[in-house]
Motif scaffolding. Structure first.
Motif: not given
Length: 412
Positions: A75, A107, A359
């Motif tokens: 990502s 993340h 995500h």
């Protein structure tokens, strides 16, 4: 748009479809017919973006779920060949990098800082307050003139009031942050417009973090401010996270409220079923089905391959961009029987409207509760709700990153 690139090849054909694609006017809720054609004939194929790049477009549900859960796909928006949505978005991500465009472990570290506020337990505790907000806005509409624009008078205020309360942002500033958010979610915004809107929001959130450093409260911005005080976040990182939560927290749900209402009005049998039921399971199922049916993010999930990946008989090479078209994936007949039919009893909890994997959308518990309260209240309290104009007079957000309507005139 012209020919499709051949599946299994490493280079694009001379001519490939442009992406995103135009939705059919005959049914504004359905994905573009060209996406269905690709899903059937060339489910992993090249498309051309605004900058001339030709990433892979993936359209089948099983392939998209597999890739969204694959650690070999990234990502990280700073990687070469990341398929940016527009020049303005590319510039914005240089200005304000957030965890949604990062890989683990960074993340996970940043996301964990705000996860607790969006847990199912915490969000369920907000349900009475959300119900009070919804009832109050309906009271105001019923007491006012008709027709009314449901977007301005109801769909936008509901999630805006909720996210302001959750974050600790003054609702009195909603005109400011909504105006700037609109610029950020329009694909047609210029680089300069996006840069200015992003900086204004970052400056605003930085000031709010400063307030919370001096006067902490029980809200998300205070949590971020405490991380700043502890040296775990910079002020810029905290402001960027606050901007992400503020803009995403009202734009998406507002569009789902208005567009979902329109979809139900166009399917009166489903509206009757929802309005006449007092079963929370029917309401929850209706929310999931509307999320699947509408899938308001029509620009795909954007990724870059870190290694060579074999999927659906195609080799995606390391370093190549990938666009995962979750809107047409949620209309894949192999995953959802009769997918173009709205059926609120379907309960398709396996949809990918919120993405999938590490995500997937952080705010999905909050969005679900907000939509459950809205869909179980609005049509029951205003049982004769109807459009005040013809369908072809409604302005749809064909130019937006998030699909919806700019206005929804209704009466009763």
């Amino acid at each position: 748009m012209s020919t499709f690139s051949a599946p299994g090849t490493d280079t694009p054909s001379a001519q490939v479809p442009d992406y995103p694609m135009t939705r059919a006017a005959r049914c504004p809720f359905d994905p573009p017919p060209a996406l269905h054609t690709l899903q059937d004939q060339a489910p992993i194929s090249r498309v051309r973006l605004w900058d001339g790049s030709t990433p892979w477009l993936v359209t089948r549900y099983d392939d998209i779920r597999a890739l969204l859960g694959d650690p070999r796909i990234s990502s990280e928006s700073n990687l070469p060949h990341y398929p940016h949505l527009s020049p303005a978005q590319q510039e914005r991500r240089r200005q304000s990098r957030t965890f949604i465009n990062m890989d683990d472990p960074e993340h996970a570290r940043l996301r964990r800082m705000v996860t607790a506020a969006f847990s199912i337990r915490q969000v369920e505790a907000l349900r009475p307050a959300i119900q009070k907000i919804v009832d109050g806005l309906i009271d105001a509409m019923l007491a006012g003139p008709r027709p009314v624009d449901l977007v301005q008078e109801f769909a936008l205020p509901v999630p805006s009031l909720v996210i302001c309360e959750l974050l600790g942002v003054p609702y009195a500033d909603h005109d400011f942050f909504q105006a700037n958010s609109k610029i950020l979610v329009k694909r047609t915004s210029t680089v300069e417009q996006g840069r200015v809107a992003t900086q204004q929001l970052l400056d605003y959130l930085d000031r709010q973090i400063g307030v919370k450093l001096a006067h902490p409260a029980e809200d998300v911005l205070s949590t971020l401010a405490e991380r700043v005080r502890a040296g775990e976040l910079s002020r810029h990182e905290a402001a960027s996270m606050g901007m992400l939560l503020l803009t995403a927290g009202h734009e998406t749900t507002a569009n789902m409220i208005a567009l979902g209402t329109l979809a139900l009005l166009q399917n009166p049998d489903q509206l009757d079923r929802l309005r006449d039921s007092d079963d929370p399971k029917v309401v929850a199922s209706a929310v999931e089905e509307l999320l699947r049916y509408l899938t308001i993010v029509h620009t795909g999930r954007r990724r870059v391959a870190l290694e060579d990946i074999e999927v659906g008989g195609v080799t995606i090479r390391a370093g190549e961009g990938v666009v995962l078209a979750n809107d047409v994936a949620n209309r894949d007949p192999d995953a959802f029987p009769a997918p173009d039919r709205l059926d609120i009893d379907r309960n398709p909890r396996h949809h990918v409207a919120f993405g999938f994997g590490v995500h997937q959308c952080l705010g999905q518990p909050l969005a679900r509760v907000e939509l459950q309260v809205v869909y179980s209240t609005l049509y029951r309290r205003i049982p004769t709700l109807k459009l005040a104009v013809d369908l072809d007079e409604i302005p749809f957000k064909h130019d937006g990153n998030v699909y919806g309507v700019y206005e929804l005139p209704v009466t009763w």
